[in-house]
Design an enzyme around this catalytic site. Structure first.
Site, PDB file in Angstrom:
ATOM      1  CB  SER A  28      -0.948  -0.047   1.201  1.00  0.00           C
ATOM      2  OG  SER A  28      -1.901   0.982   1.147  1.00  0.00           O
ATOM      3  CG  ASP A  40      -4.047  -1.268  -0.256  1.00  0.00           C
ATOM      4  OD1 ASP A  40      -3.305  -2.026   0.392  1.00  0.00           O
ATOM      5  OD2 ASP A  40      -4.032  -0.030  -0.115  1.00  0.00           O
TER       6      ASP A  40
END
Length: 271
Positions: free
Chosen positions: A42, A196
Site C-alpha cells: 500500500s 491494495d
C-alpha cells in the site's frame, strides 16, 4: 539490542505512512540500515521508495503542497468524484525524479505486494467482501498479518520494484499498490486486476524471508509477534493522519512530527 537487520518492511496505512519518514529522520542514524531486502505494501511502497532514494523530506513537501491546494475529498470533475487518484500519481511522479529512480534500480532487493481478487467477480463487489473480512479481523485479532481475506479468495502478488523502475513502470506500480476502490480505479498488473495488498497483510515480509527483520508500522496493534528475529516498531499513539484524507496538510506534518518524537524516545532508550 542488535541493529543488523537483513530485511526492512514498510507497512501500509495510506497517509499514516508519514510516520515512517519522521521516525527514520531521527532513528535512522542509530539503526544504520543496510538491508539486503525491502518489502512494502500500500502506501508503504511509496515510503520504501522514498527512503531508498533519499526523498523522504521531498515527499513530505510535495504531498504537503498538494494538500494545501486541495480543501476537500470530493471533486465532481475528477475520476470517482474524488481528487485522490490524480493527486497521488502527480505526487509520486514529482517526488521520484530520474536520480531517485536510478537509486532504486541500484538499491537492495525491493518487493511490493499487491492483492489479486478472483478475476471472475466484479472487483468492486469483492472489495466490499474482502474489506469486511479485513476490517473484522483487524478489529478482533489486532495483528498485522491477516488470514481471513485470503480464505475468501484474495491472493498475494509480489512485484519486483527494481524491475518495474528499470522498465519505466515505477509510478504505475506505486499507484497500483495503493488502490482502494471506489476512491481509486481498479488497475491491472501483468494482465490481472489488482487491489491494495494491505487487505492481505499490513506488513508482509519479503521472500525469501530470512534474517533479522525490522517492521515499521503505522497503526498500533495489541498482538505483535515480537521475536528474536523480528522487531516491530509502532507509533506510541494513534497518528493524526487519516488513511485517505487528502485535504489537510497539518495532519501530514503532525504525523511526521509524531514519528520524529517516537524516534527520539526510541533512540534515548536504545541508542
Amino acid at each position: 539490542m542488535r541493529f543488523d537487520f537483513e530485511q526492512v518492511v514498510f507497512s501500509g496505512g495510506g497517509i499514516r505512512c508519514f510516520w515512517h519518514g519522521g521516525f527514520l529522520s531521527v532513528a535512522g542514524d542509530v539503526l544504520q540500515l543496510a538491508p539486503q531486502r525491502i518489502s512494502g505494501v500500500s502506501g508503504g511502497v511509496l515510503s520504501g521508495a522514498a527512503w531508498v532514494a533519499g526523498r523522504e523530506n521531498r515527499l513530505l513537501d510535495v504531498m504537503g503542497e498538494a494538500f494545501k491546494r486541495n480543501d476537500e475529498n470530493f471533486d465532481a470533475d475528477k475520476s470517482n468524484f474524488t481528487p485522490h487518484q490524480e493527486m497521488y500519481r502527480q505526487v509520486v511522479s514529482d517526488t521520484l525524479d530520474g536520480d531517485a529512480v536510478d537509486a532504486i534500480c541500484e538499491g537492495p532487493d525491493f518487493q511490493a505486494m499487491l492483492a489479486v481478487p478472483p478475476q471472475w467477480l466484479p472487483p468492486r463487489f469483492f472489495v466490499l467482501l474482502s474489506g469486511s473480512a479485513y476490517g473484522a479481523e483487524k478489529k478482533l485479532r489486532s495483528r498485522p498479518h491477516l488470514k481471513w481475506a485470503r480464505r475468501i479468495g484474495l491472493q498475494p502478488l509480489r512485484v519486483d520494484v527494481r524491475e518495474a523502475a528499470r522498465e519505466g513502470k515505477l509510478v504505475d506500480l506505486i499507484c497500483a499498490a495503493a488502490t482502494i476502490p471506489p476512491v481509486f480505479d481498479v488497475p491491472e498488473w501483468e494482465g490481472l486486476r489488482v487491489l491494495d495488498g494491505g487487505m492481505i497483510d499490513k506488513a508482509p515480509p519479503p521472500e525469501p524471508d530470512e534474517g533479522r527483520t525490522l517492521f515499521l508500522m503505522t497503526t498500533r496493534y495489541r498482538n505483535l509477534p515480537q521475536t528474536g528475529r523480528c522487531l516491530y516498531l509502532q507509533p506510541s499513539a494513534e497518528v493524526a493522519a487519516d488513511k485517505i484524507d487528502f485535504s489537510d496538510r497539518t495532519k501530514l506534518d503532525r504525523t511526521w512530527r509524531q514519528g520524529a518524537l517516537d524516534g527520539t524516545a526510541w533512540v534515548k532508550e536504545n541508542g
